[in-house]
Design a protein around this motif. Structure first.
Motif, PDB file in Angstrom:
ATOM      1  N   SER A 113       0.798  -1.224   0.000  1.00 22.72           N
ATOM      2  CA  SER A 113       0.000   0.000   0.000  1.00 22.72           C
ATOM      3  C   SER A 113       0.830   1.274   0.000  1.00 22.72           C
ATOM      4  O   SER A 113       0.317   2.347  -0.325  1.00 22.72           O
ATOM      5  N   HIS A 114       2.120   1.156   0.346  1.00 22.64           N
ATOM      6  CA  HIS A 114       2.967   2.350   0.317  1.00 22.64           C
ATOM      7  C   HIS A 114       3.187   2.847  -1.111  1.00 22.64           C
ATOM      8  O   HIS A 114       3.579   4.003  -1.321  1.00 22.64           O
ATOM      9  N   ASP A 140       1.186  -2.966   4.694  1.00 19.27           N
ATOM     10  CA  ASP A 140       2.527  -2.406   4.477  1.00 19.27           C
ATOM     11  C   ASP A 140       3.484  -3.569   4.239  1.00 19.27           C
ATOM     12  O   ASP A 140       4.318  -3.896   5.083  1.00 19.27           O
ATOM     13  N   SER A 141       3.352  -4.193   3.079  1.00 23.25           N
ATOM     14  CA  SER A 141       4.090  -5.424   2.774  1.00 23.25           C
ATOM     15  C   SER A 141       5.597  -5.225   2.748  1.00 23.25           C
ATOM     16  O   SER A 141       6.350  -6.194   2.893  1.00 23.25           O
ATOM     17  N   MET A 163       6.421   2.066   5.434  1.00 25.85           N
ATOM     18  CA  MET A 163       5.620   3.224   5.829  1.00 25.85           C
ATOM     19  C   MET A 163       6.093   3.838   7.137  1.00 25.85           C
ATOM     20  O   MET A 163       6.538   3.137   8.062  1.00 25.85           O
ATOM     21  N   ASP A 222       2.269   7.969   7.055  1.00 22.15           N
ATOM     22  CA  ASP A 222       1.818   7.266   5.854  1.00 22.15           C
ATOM     23  C   ASP A 222       0.662   6.327   6.192  1.00 22.15           C
ATOM     24  O   ASP A 222      -0.306   6.215   5.434  1.00 22.15           O
ATOM     25  N   VAL A 223       0.808   5.637   7.309  1.00 19.84           N
ATOM     26  CA  VAL A 223      -0.239   4.719   7.754  1.00 19.84           C
ATOM     27  C   VAL A 223      -1.525   5.481   8.032  1.00 19.84           C
ATOM     28  O   VAL A 223      -2.607   5.104   7.565  1.00 19.84           O
ATOM     29  N   ARG A 254      -3.382   6.646   4.830  1.00 17.37           N
ATOM     30  CA  ARG A 254      -4.045   5.601   4.051  1.00 17.37           C
ATOM     31  C   ARG A 254      -5.209   4.975   4.795  1.00 17.37           C
ATOM     32  O   ARG A 254      -6.274   4.750   4.209  1.00 17.37           O
ATOM     33  N   ALA A 283       1.370  -4.938   9.274  1.00 18.08           N
ATOM     34  CA  ALA A 283       2.659  -4.252   9.362  1.00 18.08           C
ATOM     35  C   ALA A 283       3.825  -5.214   9.182  1.00 18.08           C
ATOM     36  O   ALA A 283       3.739  -6.398   9.523  1.00 18.08           O
ATOM     37  N   ASN A 291       3.356   1.637  14.005  1.00 16.90           N
ATOM     38  CA  ASN A 291       2.442   1.816  12.878  1.00 16.90           C
ATOM     39  C   ASN A 291       1.072   1.209  13.152  1.00 16.90           C
ATOM     40  O   ASN A 291       0.053   1.719  12.674  1.00 16.90           O
ATOM     41  N   GLY A 302      12.954  -2.167   3.915  1.00 21.13           N
ATOM     42  CA  GLY A 302      12.105  -1.065   4.349  1.00 21.13           C
ATOM     43  C   GLY A 302      12.527   0.265   3.756  1.00 21.13           C
ATOM     44  O   GLY A 302      11.699   1.086   3.372  1.00 21.13           O
ATOM     45  N   GLY A 340      11.612   0.027   0.020  1.00 18.75           N
ATOM     46  CA  GLY A 340      10.228  -0.272  -0.305  1.00 18.75           C
ATOM     47  C   GLY A 340      10.076  -1.537  -1.128  1.00 18.75           C
ATOM     48  O   GLY A 340       9.170  -1.648  -1.952  1.00 18.75           O
TER      49      GLY A 340
END
Length: 337
Positions: free
Chosen positions: A138-139, A165-166, A170, A174-175, A178, A194, A204, A279, A282
């Motif tokens: 989703s990021h 947030d695979s 994030m 950011d979390v 969304r 998360a 998060n 991370g 991404g």
């Protein structure tokens, strides 16, 4: 008291951390202990969901059927959940899961591709299952785009929408952006998944709660792709301190972590340099072990592989590109030597 539903994914996302090599007997033991601890829903199967055991994603120790059978015989109250990624798993795979009492299916798509899950959500609802729309990576999309895709899942009949947030990429803002966007767009409960690649999995989750999420994921000992997921026992402890009810016995999940799961781990679930690179870049969290193997084979730095994968915006299902990237980096290294 405010209630937060927790879905445990130790026996699915956690499989990435052990190369999908838990035996049905080990899976059954963990499932029974989760059941005893009061965990309401547990997700079971290959790390990449139903049908994931393959050359591309890694062969599991046992089949989906063998894992599901073992767990179904081990649990008494816990709800059995499976993950289905269209293109990897099929409706036929879901039918097998239903034979063993699966009551929930999470239909997981890339964050911009909810439409590929329409038939799977429809089948689940037609057959009385709880259907969850799960928006991976989703990021990689704006809050507005995530909300748009959430509305698609809602229109197909989903019961819950997940922001995932695979990549563990994030930040808390950011979390919040969304989850808030999805909460405003749909009339369904919103969940959050998360990864801990930036050390923010618990934080998060708290940001997600602030933004209106009422369903969260956790894994015992934090097992999962990359640096792992939100550690279940820590998440329960923090939520208890905050006055949330989860229905989970903290001591029992702590004991499960120490007595059963820790001895089964192939490596410590920590934020090492490669997990941090996931991370930071991404990249998809389950790429970690694939990147280790490719980097060793071609004599390159796994961090460089992961950073390049993030730059290319690769997603789950593109594991074959990991080898390609490693070869390109090795060739570049040879030219500059």
């Amino acid at each position: 008291m405010k209630r937060i539903r927790i879905i445990d994914t130790t026996l699915r996302d956690g499989m990435h951390a052990v190369s999908h090599q838990l035996t049905p007997e080990q899976v059954a033991l963990i499932a029974s202990r989760l059941d005893e601890a009061g965990v309401g829903t547990i997700e079971v199967g290959h790390g990449d969901g139903l049908g994931g055991s393959s050359m591309q994603y890694g062969f599991a120790k046992a089949t989906d059927r063998e894992y599901l059978k073992a767990v179904s015989q081990a649990i008494k109250q816990t709800r059995l959940d499976v993950l289905l990624i269209p293109g990897i798993g099929t409706i036929e795979d879901l039918k097998v899961a239903m034979e063993y009492g699966a009551k929930t299916v999470r239909v997981a798509t890339h964050v911009t591709e909810a439409d590929v899950g329409e038939q799977h959500i429809g089948f689940a609802k037609k057959n009385g299952l709880e259907a969850i729309g799960f928006l991976m990576m989703s990021h990689m999309a704006s809050p507005e785009k995530v909300a748009e895709q959430a509305k698609l899942f809602e229109s197909y009949g989903a019961d819950i929408i997940y922001v995932a947030d695979s990549a563990g990429a994030m930040l808390p803002e950011d979390v919040k952006a969304r989850v808030s966007a999805v909460r405003s767009a749909v009339s369904l409960p919103v969940g959050f998944h998360a990864h801990n690649n930036l050390g923010l999995a618990i934080g998060n989750n708290l940001a997600a709660i602030e933004a209106g999420a009422t369903v969260l994921d956790g894994t015992v000992r934090g097992l999962g792709g990359g640096a792992g997921n939100a550690q279940l026992e820590v998440l329960v402890a923090v939520l208890n301190r905050m006055g949330y009810e989860t229905g989970i016995d903290l001591y029992k999940v702590m004991d499960l972590s120490e007595e059963v799961v820790a001895p089964l781990m192939q490596r410590p679930q920590i934020i090492n340099r490669e997990a941090l690179a996931i991370g930071y870049a991404g990249a998809y969290s389950s790429f970690l072990l694939h990147a280790y193997r490719a980097a060793e084979k071609f004599g390159v730095d796994a961090r460089d592989v992961l950073i390049e994968l993030g730059r290319r915006k690769t997603v789950g299902g593109q594991e074959d590109l990991i080898i390609d990237v490693a070869i390109e980096l090795a060739n570049k290294k040879a030219r500059t030597a």
